[in-house]
Design an enzyme around this catalytic site. Structure first.
Site, PDB file in Angstrom:
ATOM      1  N   ALA A  13     -30.505 -54.739  99.232  1.00 53.67           N
ATOM      2  CA  ALA A  13     -28.902 -55.134  98.795  1.00 53.67           C
ATOM      3  C   ALA A  13     -28.855 -56.704  99.590  1.00 53.67           C
ATOM      4  O   ALA A  13     -27.833 -57.303  99.014  1.00 53.67           O
ATOM      5  CB  ALA A  13     -27.803 -54.175  99.510  1.00 53.67           C
ATOM      6  N   TYR A  15     -31.338 -59.050  99.965  1.00 55.30           N
ATOM      7  CA  TYR A  15     -32.125 -59.767  99.614  1.00 55.30           C
ATOM      8  C   TYR A  15     -31.420 -61.230  98.909  1.00 55.30           C
ATOM      9  O   TYR A  15     -30.748 -61.039  98.051  1.00 55.30           O
ATOM     10  CB  TYR A  15     -33.153 -59.424  98.567  1.00 55.30           C
ATOM     11  N   GLY A  16     -31.896 -62.307  99.277  1.00 59.99           N
ATOM     12  CA  GLY A  16     -31.536 -63.650  98.790  1.00 59.99           C
ATOM     13  C   GLY A  16     -30.126 -63.915  99.338  1.00 59.99           C
ATOM     14  O   GLY A  16     -29.371 -65.031  98.960  1.00 59.99           O
ATOM     15  N   VAL A  55     -17.441 -53.538 106.464  1.00 59.99           N
ATOM     16  CA  VAL A  55     -16.317 -52.850 106.583  1.00 59.99           C
ATOM     17  C   VAL A  55     -14.974 -53.438 106.461  1.00 59.99           C
ATOM     18  O   VAL A  55     -14.972 -54.761 106.338  1.00 59.99           O
ATOM     19  CB  VAL A  55     -16.459 -52.313 108.101  1.00 59.99           C
ATOM     20  N   THR A  57     -12.464 -54.909 106.928  1.00 59.83           N
ATOM     21  CA  THR A  57     -11.518 -55.550 108.195  1.00 59.83           C
ATOM     22  C   THR A  57     -11.176 -57.053 107.565  1.00 59.83           C
ATOM     23  O   THR A  57     -11.558 -57.239 106.644  1.00 59.83           O
ATOM     24  CB  THR A  57     -12.699 -55.760 109.214  1.00 59.83           C
TER      25      THR A  57
END
Length: 99
Positions: A13, A15-16, A55, A57
């Site tokens: 997730a 990658y890049g 998260v 926040t």
């Protein structure tokens, strides 16, 4: 964002996701974790890195996947490790993450 393995994996997730200053600081923290854990290996300390995930926040924003309580799981796990718990690792929830 500090996992070299995840950044190199095209199926990951992250990658890049080249947020160079942030990624570099997280990778540096992980190496420091390993070095400090080694330096304290004969002590009662546990030294680990934790990834709470994305998260909701002020920093993570409203589109993040996890509520604050879910993001806290990793910190609580690491803070309550027993004497026989792991040291020198990188964790999310209670699972190790590849460096």
């Amino acid at each position: 964002m500090g996992s070299h393995a995840a950044h190199a994996d095209p199926t990951s997730a992250i990658y890049g996701k080249t947020i160079v200053p942030y990624n570099a600081s997280k990778a540096a923290l992980n190496l420091y974790t390993q070095n400090l854990a080694h330096a304290l290996k004969d002590e009662k300390f546990k030294v680990n890195s934790g990834c709470p995930g994305w998260v909701k926040t002020d920093m993570g924003g409203k589109d993040a996947f996890l509520e604050v309580e879910e993001g806290a799981e990793t910190s609580v796990y690491l803070a309550t490790l027993g004497a026989d718990g792991p040291t020198g690792g990188f964790f999310s929830k209670q699972q190790p993450i590849p460096w």
